[in-house]
Design a protein around this motif. Structure first.
Motif, PDB file in Angstrom:
ATOM      1  N   ALA A   1       1.617  -2.788 -10.614  1.00  0.00           N
ATOM      2  CA  ALA A   1       2.602  -4.119 -10.704  1.00  0.00           C
ATOM      3  C   ALA A   1       3.948  -3.489 -10.865  1.00  0.00           C
ATOM      4  CB  ALA A   1       2.466  -5.292 -11.819  1.00  0.00           C
ATOM      5  N   GLY A   2       4.040  -2.533 -11.629  1.00  0.00           N
ATOM      6  CA  GLY A   2       5.340  -1.875 -11.932  1.00  0.00           C
ATOM      7  C   GLY A   2       5.950  -1.275 -10.706  1.00  0.00           C
ATOM      8  N   LEU A   3       5.092  -0.600  -9.727  1.00  0.00           N
ATOM      9  CA  LEU A   3       5.510  -0.070  -8.681  1.00  0.00           C
ATOM     10  C   LEU A   3       6.318  -0.996  -7.627  1.00  0.00           C
ATOM     11  CD1 LEU A   3       2.955   2.241  -7.457  1.00  0.00           C
ATOM     12  CD2 LEU A   3       5.157   2.838  -8.092  1.00  0.00           C
ATOM     13  N   LEU A   4       5.670  -2.274  -7.655  1.00  0.00           N
ATOM     14  CA  LEU A   4       6.048  -3.218  -6.824  1.00  0.00           C
ATOM     15  C   LEU A   4       7.281  -3.920  -7.407  1.00  0.00           C
ATOM     16  CD1 LEU A   4       2.782  -5.069  -5.510  1.00  0.00           C
ATOM     17  CD2 LEU A   4       4.140  -3.192  -4.521  1.00  0.00           C
ATOM     18  N   ALA A   5       7.190  -4.004  -8.862  1.00  0.00           N
ATOM     19  CA  ALA A   5       8.572  -4.660  -9.518  1.00  0.00           C
ATOM     20  C   ALA A   5       9.767  -3.776  -9.333  1.00  0.00           C
ATOM     21  CB  ALA A   5       8.303  -5.087 -10.806  1.00  0.00           C
ATOM     22  N   GLY A   6       9.514  -2.625  -9.206  1.00  0.00           N
ATOM     23  CA  GLY A   6      10.783  -1.590  -9.085  1.00  0.00           C
ATOM     24  C   GLY A   6      11.399  -1.798  -7.851  1.00  0.00           C
ATOM     25  N   LEU A   7      10.802  -2.200  -6.839  1.00  0.00           N
ATOM     26  CA  LEU A   7      11.205  -1.834  -5.320  1.00  0.00           C
ATOM     27  C   LEU A   7      12.846  -2.770  -5.223  1.00  0.00           C
ATOM     28  CD1 LEU A   7       8.338  -2.355  -3.205  1.00  0.00           C
ATOM     29  CD2 LEU A   7       9.226  -0.355  -3.930  1.00  0.00           C
ATOM     30  N   PRO A   8      12.882  -3.888  -5.523  1.00  0.00           N
ATOM     31  CA  PRO A   8      14.251  -4.658  -5.597  1.00  0.00           C
ATOM     32  C   PRO A   8      15.221  -3.816  -6.253  1.00  0.00           C
ATOM     33  CG  PRO A   8      12.502  -6.104  -6.298  1.00  0.00           C
ATOM     34  CD  PRO A   8      11.908  -4.979  -6.153  1.00  0.00           C
ATOM     35  N   GLY A   9      14.851  -3.083  -7.598  1.00  0.00           N
ATOM     36  CA  GLY A   9      15.714  -2.264  -8.083  1.00  0.00           C
ATOM     37  C   GLY A   9      16.336  -0.988  -7.231  1.00  0.00           C
ATOM     38  N   LEU A  10      15.398  -0.668  -6.569  1.00  0.00           N
ATOM     39  CA  LEU A  10      15.858   0.589  -5.808  1.00  0.00           C
ATOM     40  C   LEU A  10      16.767  -0.106  -4.697  1.00  0.00           C
ATOM     41  CD1 LEU A  10      12.408   2.478  -5.309  1.00  0.00           C
ATOM     42  CD2 LEU A  10      14.484   3.312  -6.495  1.00  0.00           C
ATOM     43  N   LEU A  11      16.560  -1.180  -4.011  1.00  0.00           N
ATOM     44  CA  LEU A  11      17.339  -1.752  -3.042  1.00  0.00           C
ATOM     45  C   LEU A  11      18.808  -1.915  -3.582  1.00  0.00           C
ATOM     46  CD1 LEU A  11      17.267  -2.584  -0.221  1.00  0.00           C
ATOM     47  CD2 LEU A  11      16.779  -5.148  -1.033  1.00  0.00           C
TER      48      LEU A  11
ATOM     49  N   ARG B   1       8.525   5.028  -1.975  1.00  0.00           N
ATOM     50  CA  ARG B   1       8.844   3.687  -2.129  1.00  0.00           C
ATOM     51  C   ARG B   1      10.243   3.256  -1.472  1.00  0.00           C
ATOM     52  NH1 ARG B   1       8.654   4.539  -8.637  1.00  0.00           N
ATOM     53  NH2 ARG B   1       8.025   6.490  -7.835  1.00  0.00           N
ATOM     54  N   VAL B   2      11.386   4.185  -1.325  1.00  0.00           N
ATOM     55  CA  VAL B   2      12.237   3.859  -0.426  1.00  0.00           C
ATOM     56  C   VAL B   2      11.908   3.718   1.177  1.00  0.00           C
ATOM     57  CG1 VAL B   2      14.076   5.012  -1.922  1.00  0.00           C
ATOM     58  CG2 VAL B   2      13.027   6.371  -0.065  1.00  0.00           C
ATOM     59  N   ASN B   3      11.179   4.517   1.387  1.00  0.00           N
ATOM     60  CA  ASN B   3      10.452   4.400   2.764  1.00  0.00           C
ATOM     61  C   ASN B   3       9.802   2.795   2.847  1.00  0.00           C
ATOM     62  OD1 ASN B   3      10.276   5.507   5.495  1.00  0.00           O
ATOM     63  ND2 ASN B   3       8.087   5.564   4.991  1.00  0.00           N
ATOM     64  N   THR B   4       9.056   2.439   1.766  1.00  0.00           N
ATOM     65  CA  THR B   4       8.501   1.250   1.823  1.00  0.00           C
ATOM     66  C   THR B   4       9.789   0.059   2.083  1.00  0.00           C
ATOM     67  OG1 THR B   4       6.906   1.831   0.374  1.00  0.00           O
ATOM     68  CG2 THR B   4       7.381  -0.593   0.262  1.00  0.00           C
ATOM     69  N   VAL B   5      10.443   0.121   1.133  1.00  0.00           N
ATOM     70  CA  VAL B   5      11.650  -0.955   1.443  1.00  0.00           C
ATOM     71  C   VAL B   5      12.321  -0.714   2.637  1.00  0.00           C
ATOM     72  CG1 VAL B   5      14.034  -1.656   0.367  1.00  0.00           C
ATOM     73  CG2 VAL B   5      12.217  -0.864  -1.191  1.00  0.00           C
ATOM     74  N   PHE B   6      12.615   0.353   3.256  1.00  0.00           N
ATOM     75  CA  PHE B   6      13.066   0.469   4.499  1.00  0.00           C
ATOM     76  C   PHE B   6      12.336   0.108   5.727  1.00  0.00           C
ATOM     77  CE2 PHE B   6      13.465   3.079   8.599  1.00  0.00           C
ATOM     78  CZ  PHE B   6      14.554   2.902   9.017  1.00  0.00           C
TER      79      PHE B   6
ATOM     80  N   LEU C   1       0.886  -1.317  -0.073  1.00  0.00           N
ATOM     81  CA  LEU C   1      -0.011  -0.082  -0.072  1.00  0.00           C
ATOM     82  C   LEU C   1       0.828   1.344  -0.093  1.00  0.00           C
ATOM     83  CD1 LEU C   1      -2.697  -0.846   2.725  1.00  0.00           C
ATOM     84  CD2 LEU C   1      -2.712  -1.114   0.133  1.00  0.00           C
ATOM     85  N   VAL C   2       1.794   1.352   0.783  1.00  0.00           N
ATOM     86  CA  VAL C   2       2.688   2.613   0.869  1.00  0.00           C
ATOM     87  C   VAL C   2       3.346   3.059  -0.442  1.00  0.00           C
ATOM     88  CG1 VAL C   2       4.804   3.476   1.838  1.00  0.00           C
ATOM     89  CG2 VAL C   2       3.377   2.133   3.192  1.00  0.00           C
ATOM     90  N   PRO C   3       3.613   2.232  -1.322  1.00  0.00           N
ATOM     91  CA  PRO C   3       4.149   2.800  -2.509  1.00  0.00           C
ATOM     92  C   PRO C   3       3.212   3.381  -3.435  1.00  0.00           C
ATOM     93  CG  PRO C   3       4.955   0.322  -2.519  1.00  0.00           C
ATOM     94  CD  PRO C   3       3.948   0.711  -1.403  1.00  0.00           C
ATOM     95  N   LEU C   4       2.160   3.371  -3.213  1.00  0.00           N
ATOM     96  CA  LEU C   4       0.905   3.952  -3.956  1.00  0.00           C
ATOM     97  C   LEU C   4       1.049   5.509  -3.729  1.00  0.00           C
ATOM     98  CD1 LEU C   4      -2.324   1.615  -3.363  1.00  0.00           C
ATOM     99  CD2 LEU C   4      -1.122   1.950  -5.480  1.00  0.00           C
TER     100      LEU C   4
END
Length: 428
Positions: free
Chosen positions: A211-221, A350-355, A78-81
Motif C-alpha cells: 500500500a505504501g508503494l502505491l501511495a507514494g506514486l502521486p508524490g513522485l509525480l 516506480r517512475v516508469n510505472t507513473v510514466f 504490479l510494476v512498482p513491486l
C-alpha cells in the motif's frame, strides 16, 4: 507522512549492492518483444473476430480498449513491486498467468469472455515495463540511453511484427484463435528461459508495504517536473498511435481496399524501417537531450497521420504514414524514458510505472475514441482525432521549452527517491 517519500527507502539505508548479473541486452529485448506482442497481435484480427463471434465492429473494438486498460492496471498494480521484491519470482508468476489467460482467450465462446481474458492477460503481461528499468540499472552510467534504446527497439519490433505474424497465422489457419495459441506458446518459452537470467533483486529488500508503494506514486509525480512532462507527452503520442492501429484493420477491410487480416498484419513488416530507425533515438537523446528528440517524435507522428489522411486509399501512402508514426512514437518514448530514469535508481520501476500508466491510459482513450469515431464518421474523422492528441502534445512541448525542465541535484535525496531540482536564481 509526506507522500513524496512514503514509497521510498529511508535516506540512511545502505545502497544496494552491485548485482553480479551482467545486462544481457539481446535477451531482454527478445523477452520484451515477445511479451509486448500480446498487446498488439489482436489488432489485425478485430474484423475476423467480429465475423467469427457475430458482433459489430464497434463491439469488437472493445477488445483493443480492454488490452490498453488492462496494461495500465498492470503497470499501476504490479510494476512498482520490481523495486522491492525478488525479480525472478515476480517474472515467473507474471509469465505463467499471461500464458494461462492467452489459452482462455483462444477458447473464448463469446466476445465477453474474450474481452475479459484480454483484460486479464494484458494486466499480467507488463514484463516489458519491468525489463526496461532493470536494463537501465544494470547498464550503469554512460550506457543507459543506448541500452534503453535497444530494449525499446525490441518492444517496437514486437509490437509491429506481432501484427504481421497474427495476420499471417489467421489467414493460414482460417481461425483467429490459432494466433492466441501461438502467443501462448511463445510466452511459455520466455518463462522457461528469462527468470533465471535476471538478478535476484533490482534493489535492497523493501521496507515499505505494498500500500505504501502505491501511495507514494502521486508524490513522485508531484516531486518531479521531468516525470510530469514525460507522462503528458507519452499519453498524447500513444493515444494518437492507438487510434491509427485500432481502426486500420477496419479501414483496410472496407471498400474500396477490401483487404483481409493478413494485409493489416503485413503493415508490421512494412514498418520495419521505422522500427529499426528508432534504435538511433537513444544515442541522439544522449547527444542532443530528451526535449529535442521528443519534439521531433511529435512532428514525425503528426506528419505520418497527415500522409495517411491525405491518401486514405493508397497502400503506399498508408505505409509511409505508418512508418512516420512508428518512428515518431518510438523515438519519443525513448527520449521520455531517458529523462525519467535520470531521477534515480531507488525509484526506477516506480517512475516508469507513473510514466507508462499515463502512456497506456492515453492508449486506452485513443483506442476507444478511434473505434467510435471510425464507426460513426469514418477514417478521416479517426485521424483527425489522432491529430488532436498530437496537437495537445505540441502545446506541452512549447510550454516546456519556455520553462525548461530543471536538472537534478545528485545528493542524498536520490537514494530516498526524491531528487530536488536545481532552481535558477530568480525562479521560485
Amino acid at each position: 507522512m509526506d507522500p513524496r517519500t512514503a514509497a521510498a527507502p529511508a535516506p540512511t539505508a545502505p545502497p544496494a549492492p552491485a548485482s553480479p548479473v551482467r545486462v544481457n541486452v539481446p535477451l531482454l529485448a527478445v523477452a520484451g518483444a515477445v511479451t509486448v506482442a500480446n498487446l498488439y497481435f489482436p489488432q489485425p484480427l478485430l474484423a475476423a473476430v467480429a465475423r467469427g463471434l457475430d458482433v459489430s465492429e464497434r463491439t469488437a473494438g472493445l477488445i483493443a480498449s480492454a488490452a490498453q486498460i488492462g496494461y495500465a492496471l498492470g503497470i499501476l498494480l504490479l510494476v512498482p513491486l520490481a523495486d522491492i521484491v525478488r525479480l525472478r519470482r515476480l517474472t515467473s508468476v507474471l509469465l505463467a498467468l499471461t500464458t494461462a489467460a492467452l489459452l482462455v482467450a483462444a477458447a473464448a465462446p463469446g466476445v465477453l469472455t474474450l474481452t475479459l481474458a484480454t483484460l486479464a492477460l494484458s494486466t499480467t503481461t507488463v514484463l516489458p515495463q519491468i525489463l526496461t528499468p532493470v536494463a537501465a540499472v544494470l547498464a550503469g552510467p554512460g550506457r543507459q540511453g543506448r541500452v534503453v534504446g535497444l530494449v525499446g527497439l525490441g518492444l517496437t519490433l514486437g509490437s509491429t511484427l506481432s501484427r504481421t505474424v497474427s495476420g499471417a497465422v489467421t489467414d493460414a489457419s482460417g481461425s483467429w484463435r490459432t494466433a492466441y495459441l501461438v502467443a501462448a506458446a511463445a510466452t511459455a518459452a520466455v518463462l522457461c528461459v528469462l527468470p533465471r537470467r535476471l538478478p535476484e533483486r533490482l534493489g535492497p529488500p523493501g521496507r515499505t508495504s505494498y500500500a505504501g508503494l502505491l501511495a507514494g506514486l502521486p508524490g513522485l509525480l508531484a516531486a518531479h517536473r521531468a516525470l510530469r512532462v514525460s507522462a503528458l507527452l507519452g499519453a498524447c503520442l500513444f493515444a494518437a498511435f492507438s487510434v491509427f492501429w485500432a481502426v486500420l484493420a477496419f479501414h483496410l477491410a472496407a471498400p474500396p481496399l477490401g483487404y483481409g487480416p493478413g494485409a493489416a498484419g503485413l503493415f508490421g513488416v512494412l514498418t520495419l524501417p521505422a522500427a529499426l530507425l528508432s534504435a538511433s533515438a537513444g544515442p541522439l537523446t544522449d547527444r542532443y537531450g530528451p526535449p529535442r528528440v521528443s519534439a521531433a517524435g511529435l512532428g514525425l507522428a503528426g506528419l505520418g497521420l497527415a500522409v495517411a489522411g491525405l491518401a486514405p486509399h493508397s497502400p503506399v501512402g498508408l505505409v509511409v504514414g505508418a512508418n512516420l508514426l512508428v518512428v515518431g512514437v518510438s523515438s519519443g518514448q525513448v527520449a521520455h524514458q531517458a529523462r525519467i530514469f535520470a531521477i534515480g535508481r531507488a525509484v526506477a520501476a516506480r517512475v516508469n510505472t507513473v510514466f507508462m500508466l499515463a502512456t497506456f491510459g492515453g492508449g486506452a482513450v485513443g483506442s476507444l475514441a478511434g473505434s467510435w469515431l471510425y464507426a460513426s464518421h469514418g477514417w478521416s474523422a479517426a485521424l483527425l482525432g489522432a491529430g488532436t492528441f498530437v496537437a495537445v502534445g505540441g502545446l506541452v512541448v512549447v510550454r516546456s521549452a519556455r520553462r525548461p525542465v530543471p536538472s537534478c541535484v545528485p545528493d542524498a535525496t536520490r537514494e530516498a527517491g526524491v531528487i530536488r531540482p536545481r532552481i535558477p536564481q530568480g525562479e521560485s
